[in-house]
Write a protein that holds these residues in place. Sequence first.
Motif, mmCIF file in Angstrom:
data_model
loop_
_atom_site.group_PDB
_atom_site.id
_atom_site.type_symbol
_atom_site.label_atom_id
_atom_site.label_comp_id
_atom_site.label_asym_id
_atom_site.label_seq_id
_atom_site.Cartn_x
_atom_site.Cartn_y
_atom_site.Cartn_z
ATOM 1 N N TYR A 18 -5.669 10.724 13.840
ATOM 2 C CA TYR A 18 -6.967 10.063 13.790
ATOM 3 C C TYR A 18 -6.777 8.686 13.165
ATOM 4 O O TYR A 18 -5.716 8.384 12.623
ATOM 5 N N GLN A 19 -7.792 7.842 13.258
ATOM 6 C CA GLN A 19 -7.699 6.498 12.707
ATOM 7 C C GLN A 19 -7.540 6.565 11.191
ATOM 8 O O GLN A 19 -8.425 7.048 10.481
ATOM 9 N N ASP A 20 -6.416 6.077 10.689
ATOM 10 C CA ASP A 20 -6.081 6.200 9.270
ATOM 11 C C ASP A 20 -5.759 4.810 8.731
ATOM 12 O O ASP A 20 -4.627 4.359 8.784
ATOM 13 N N ASP A 21 -6.770 4.122 8.211
ATOM 14 C CA ASP A 21 -6.582 2.748 7.743
ATOM 15 C C ASP A 21 -5.590 2.700 6.578
ATOM 16 O O ASP A 21 -5.521 3.618 5.757
ATOM 17 N N TRP A 22 -4.864 1.611 6.510
ATOM 18 C CA TRP A 22 -3.832 1.450 5.481
ATOM 19 C C TRP A 22 -3.990 0.068 4.850
ATOM 20 O O TRP A 22 -4.057 -0.946 5.552
ATOM 21 N N TYR A 23 -4.056 0.031 3.509
ATOM 22 C CA TYR A 23 -4.146 -1.251 2.808
ATOM 23 C C TYR A 23 -2.759 -1.634 2.301
ATOM 24 O O TYR A 23 -2.218 -1.018 1.387
ATOM 25 N N LEU A 24 -2.194 -2.657 2.922
ATOM 26 C CA LEU A 24 -0.864 -3.144 2.557
ATOM 27 C C LEU A 24 -1.008 -4.316 1.590
ATOM 28 O O LEU A 24 -1.589 -5.342 1.928
ATOM 29 N N LYS A 25 -0.467 -4.152 0.377
ATOM 30 C CA LYS A 25 -0.547 -5.219 -0.613
ATOM 31 C C LYS A 25 0.503 -6.298 -0.341
ATOM 32 O O LYS A 25 0.156 -7.470 -0.162
ATOM 33 N N TYR A 26 1.755 -5.903 -0.326
ATOM 34 C CA TYR A 26 2.817 -6.887 -0.113
ATOM 35 C C TYR A 26 4.105 -6.174 0.280
ATOM 36 O O TYR A 26 4.246 -4.952 0.141
ATOM 37 N N ILE A 27 5.039 -6.978 0.756
ATOM 38 C CA ILE A 27 6.382 -6.503 1.065
ATOM 39 C C ILE A 27 7.368 -7.464 0.418
ATOM 40 O O ILE A 27 7.174 -8.686 0.471
ATOM 41 N N THR A 28 8.399 -6.938 -0.210
ATOM 42 C CA THR A 28 9.474 -7.786 -0.706
ATOM 43 C C THR A 28 10.758 -7.424 0.036
ATOM 44 O O THR A 28 10.958 -6.268 0.439
ATOM 45 N N VAL A 29 11.594 -8.419 0.221
ATOM 46 C CA VAL A 29 12.865 -8.229 0.919
ATOM 47 C C VAL A 29 13.991 -8.763 0.044
ATOM 48 O O VAL A 29 13.954 -9.913 -0.400
ATOM 49 N N LYS A 30 15.000 -7.913 -0.193
ATOM 50 C CA LYS A 30 16.225 -8.346 -0.859
ATOM 51 C C LYS A 30 17.286 -8.561 0.220
ATOM 52 O O LYS A 30 17.636 -7.647 0.956
ATOM 53 N N THR A 31 17.756 -9.796 0.326
ATOM 54 C CA THR A 31 18.711 -10.143 1.377
ATOM 55 C C THR A 31 20.113 -9.678 0.993
ATOM 56 O O THR A 31 20.382 -9.345 -0.173
ATOM 57 N N PRO A 32 21.041 -9.671 1.965
ATOM 58 C CA PRO A 32 22.430 -9.318 1.643
ATOM 59 C C PRO A 32 23.052 -10.227 0.592
ATOM 60 O O PRO A 32 23.992 -9.826 -0.098
ATOM 61 N N MET A 33 22.513 -11.442 0.435
ATOM 62 C CA MET A 33 23.031 -12.381 -0.563
ATOM 63 C C MET A 33 22.416 -12.154 -1.942
ATOM 64 O O MET A 33 22.760 -12.840 -2.900
ATOM 65 N N GLY A 34 21.474 -11.214 -2.030
ATOM 66 C CA GLY A 34 20.851 -10.907 -3.314
ATOM 67 C C GLY A 34 19.579 -11.692 -3.595
ATOM 68 O O GLY A 34 19.006 -11.565 -4.685
ATOM 69 N N ASP A 35 19.126 -12.508 -2.658
ATOM 70 C CA ASP A 35 17.877 -13.253 -2.838
ATOM 71 C C ASP A 35 16.677 -12.341 -2.576
ATOM 72 O O ASP A 35 16.742 -11.428 -1.740
#
Length: 617
Positions: free
Chosen positions: A77-94
Amino acid sequence: MPSYTVTVATGSQWFAGTDDYVYLSLEGTAGCSERHLLDKPFYNDFERGAVDSYDVTVEEDLGEIQLIKIEKRKYWYQDDWYLKYITVKTPMGDYLEFPCYRWITDEKEIVLRDGRAKLPRDDKTQILKQHRRKELETRQKMYRWKEWHPGFPLSIDAHSHSDLPRDIQFDNEKGVDFILNYSKAMENLYVNRFMHMFQSSWSDFADFERIFVRISNTISEYVMQHWKEDFMFGYQFLNGCNPVLIRRCTEIPKKLPVTMDMVECSLERNLTLEEEVKQGNIFIVDYELLDGVDANKTDPCTIQYLAAPICLLYKNLENKIVPIAIQLGQKPGPDNPIFLPSDASYDWLLAKIWVRSSDFHIHQTVTHLLRTHLVSEVFSIAMFRQLPAVHPLFKLLVPHMRFTIAINTKAREQLICECGLFDKANATGGGGHVQMVQKAMKDLTYSSLCFPEEIKAKGMDSKEDIPYYYYRDDGIKVWEAIKSFAEDVIHIYYESDEVVCEDVELQAFVKDIYVYGMRGVKASGFPKIIRTREKLAEYLTVIIFTTSAQHAAVNFGQLFLGMYPDEHFVEKPVKEAMAKFRKNLDEIVNTITERNKNKKLPYYYLSPDRIPNSVAV
């Protein structure tokens, strides 16, 4: 093979989590990743308030990550999702931050840019320019202008709260708050029990006391004890819920033929009335706007009345502002006498009650509804239509627009609509409130929203002459703190006036406000274009002050100024500017707290710890 660590934060609102399929892909300057399944039904990821981490392995380095694509597919069924943020750690550590703060409600793809704010001139690649353009095209289809009543500022094109884009609807907690607060207000004021009293004459002052018997605090008790006294009547013009109407009188208007003989016993300096005017000791409040407005006729069994009084006030030797003459209509004559403090006590008291009644109507419909709620909605719609999420001004303004469109839509559904609460309990219901907004639009000018300028225009700027005008004192402090913050942010992103002129999204935002909010009226003084950083700082201060401090001064608050739980900005210089802003606000709080010590009538409406970020109630 290169591996990226992806962290996903879900909102803490009720029902913010999801049990649907969630896919993610990364897009960089050197290539794109495949679509990765992050969550599927019954994995218990992305629950309310959760922070979940995943490793995303790719065949080759993607270069600098520019976009993240999120896709949610319905399971059952329709299940709304509240996404705050996403963080990404790169292979270089950034570490890269991708703010979202949005509801994902359907099966369309959501594309996020990293959190660094960018002006249009900063986007060099076609993919970023295209993302920016598509976001605005989508938003402009969702946030459409509509005329609710002729002559009003345009509002959102939505018949009900459920018609609004999901991102600006009340979340479930706030929606419940609205219902509970509405019901609690009715309960506290016994409105349901005493509704008949608003549509009929009251027999005595005990009726008034019965209405407010359940409101109990030291201030309300003090007011209940002293509300009939002249000093309290005058004090409310300075520091009550509508402290915006009083102005210094530079000339007694011909429509108020008050004479020296009438007021001599009220003057304390052995000066004539004309001399008192010249010395700046006479003030006036004129309710001319109410002249000709139709009284409520929704109940044929009840006759209701409106007055359009003129009230003359005097600063006595104690520097208190007290009334010295009241005329209840705009046209002088035998049937429109001037009431005086020397009249019979109940005659004078009833004259003051009529003034206070008129003040209520102006306060609710003009000061509160038009000049904070409807104006803030204009700012909000224009922002969503013309400023993409990556724009620094969107990041600056969006906390001050939270739930504004939603609360106004609710008001049009329940309060100011036909057969709403205004019609049931307000003498300007049944259409009078609409006439008032239409008449008040001519006075809704840009300069009138510039707080220090408006105070000065009314002749109320001198602390020495008017020492107890706390609305002015606190308001100017908050205005200056907001302006300093706006200047700091502007200087981070706009290196010169030329950059301001070249920002096509800023100019479209300003134009939308002028054309649709102010209906293209040149006399409003609203700019059609902004050419300098100085003018931009003032413009942004007007917006933030109106949506936060000005609304707080004439209403009550819930989410406080300077607190930004949603981190739209990620850059260190802006976070430092925010910290400086909060420090300045804390200093204002301390000053106000110290001043209010031992005061029987403390003024705290403009204390920053009581100022909501946005017009949300």
